[in-house]
Design an enzyme around this catalytic site. Sequence first.
Site: not given
Ligand code: IVH
Length: 667
Positions: A35, A37-39, A84, A115, A117, A119, A138, A174, A226, A290, A314, A408, A411, A426, A431
């Site tokens: 993630d 590297e992607y970011d 997202s 709160e 996040k 995964d 989604r 999630e 969430y 949030k 993150k 092995c 045995c 093996c 065994c």
């Molecule tokens: S709130 C408008 N709360 O993370 C989007 N998202 O990177 C509001 N996720 O799309 C999302 N835990 O799939 C929210 N406590 C949490 C979360 C959460 C995991 C995921 C969710 C979201 C992605 C955003």
Amino acid sequence: MAENNDAHARIKTLRREIEEHNRRYYEETAPTISDREYDKLYQELVDLEQKFPQFATEESPTRRVGGKPLKQFGQITHRVPMLSLDNTYSEEELREFYARIKRLLPNREIPVVIEPKVDGVAVSLLYENGTLRYAATRGDGSTGDDITQNVLTIRSVPRRLKGKAPAVFEVRGEIFMEKRGFEKLNADRTEQGLPRFANPRNAAAGSLKQLDPSIVATRPLGIVFYGTGAHEGLALDKHSEFFPLLEKFGLPHSERWWTATSADEITGAIHELDKVRHGFLYQTDGAVVKVDSFAQRQRLGFTSKSPRWAIAFKYEAERVETKLRDILIQVGRTGVLTPVAVLDPVLVSGSTVGRATLHNEEELARKDIRIGDSVIIEKAGEVIPAVIGVRTDLRTGGEKKFPMPTKCPECGSKVIKDPAQVAVRCVNAQCPAQVRRRIEHFASRGAMDIEGLGEVMVGQLVATGAVRDVSDIYQLDAAKLSQLERTGEKSIGNLLEAIERSKTRPLWRLIFALGILHVGETSSRGLANHFQSLRGLMDATPEELQRIPDVGEVVGTSIHQFFHEPHNRELIARLEKAGVRPKIEPRIIASDSPFTETTWVITGTLSQPRDEIAEMITSRGGKVSGSVSKKTTYVLAGEEAGSKLEKANQFGVKVVGEKEFRRMIEK
Ligand code: IVH
């Protein structure tokens, strides 16, 4: 000019790469980069597009949210788009986020909620008058896959909300795979020669993509809600009121959340979460911050892709350095040899790590891991610790390469390399390591479910010679068991009872318990359903086997070979002689069932709870939907059926009463 050209070229490359990673992540659920590297790639593209707005286009992956929906599932258009979040790895940027919203809403206190996040995989569930109408992924943010049937297999998802439910309640959350269940699933997959899932998130995504809900049902999935999407008949002013509301409805939420009204409090909460999150059932990769008040959220608004009122922070995957003292070989149930690193114990992500799997020979070679190396351990996704690299700069020359053994270690038999797989096996079915693992598997919860017959007990039984194969389990008695260490009268009694009970488990459990290569739980169910007896399965030809859904050439051949080994046939004869009489469950014939490919709407009062009735329908190949449309095949109407019955008449949909429904079930 040259700078422009370079930037344009780089932008194009980044877009292509990101598209490709999106595809691997969302469509194949098999990402090839982290993630992090992607970011990085993503951020570089965002920066370049900002600096060179002349190259920005609507087609850029920075303007879209996720992957394309799959073709096989029905599609659902979200009533409110699923966006997202912007994310950051730096506390500085997090402070900047809070400073920005304070600038946008001056002279006000701005409480925020922090709160975990989670995964996993984002889903949206729609409850209408308290009944689940659908669950959707989604997808691209506006349209996702209809995964209702799969989601209904998750135990913590209620079909009906508790208490007084609002007219419309779209709730978002999630879906995750439990960390512990994930490890077990991967271990089983290795034994069955299937590819491993990279992490629990991929395992959850892969599970939800299954077209067969009965497979999904075997996966240890859970959900955390969430947020809300569309809702009617619900008075909600701020997010912190959402948690007690979820509780009232019987919907699960994260176990911890914090509120804060300053940047310091926010970072404080984030540090606290980092300390406790490893104890959660699910994997977390960060915190979501949030704005609490919905009125304030509305004033802050959205960018094209994400809300301005929230940000994801993150955590860096924790990495530590330690010494690799030795490499051991573990022998699995089917004889697969797995190299395991023995490490100087270190603390990573909340627990002490002394062992780490090195997967297989190819991994060892690719990473050039040697005994005595200083290695870097990562608990990516805090699940199984993995050796991700070697500090070659610290080598002294005394490090030793580890050749995979040609014999092995348990045995001494020779090992072979499966041409189709990377695994080394093996070949000796006798065994002791394989014998122990086979017996453990036979007795395990998912197979014959013999409580009290775990690893330690099996180890003793095999070591003393009391059990040499699974049929010996049924020859155990109080006299034999009392010779073992740490066995009391009570535990002996319990174990003998559990063994007795296992004799009449359903046939599919016995088939699965035999541990035939490539035969997992789902194929076992299919085989039991088709053959209706162990003898029938034993005598089937490979061609006959291959006609069964889920059984291809590899599986068919493996089953045929297994039952044509004389000692396996003898084993089965001994099991039968000992009184193992598996229960034969009524056959379900998909194409004959009056329920195949039908869509049902259940309404009115019936003699049984609705979720049970729904299960009767789905287990027979039908679907259950919450609203009547032209596509509905039947409406099952109980007493006092109201508007749905009217609608059925309006659309000319066939209405059946409970009596007729029962007749169809009995067919
Ligand atoms: S709130 C408008 N709360 O993370 C989007 N998202 O990177 C509001 N996720 O799309 C999302 N835990 O799939 C929210 N406590 C949490 C979360 C959460 C995991 C995921 C969710 C979201 C992605 C955003």
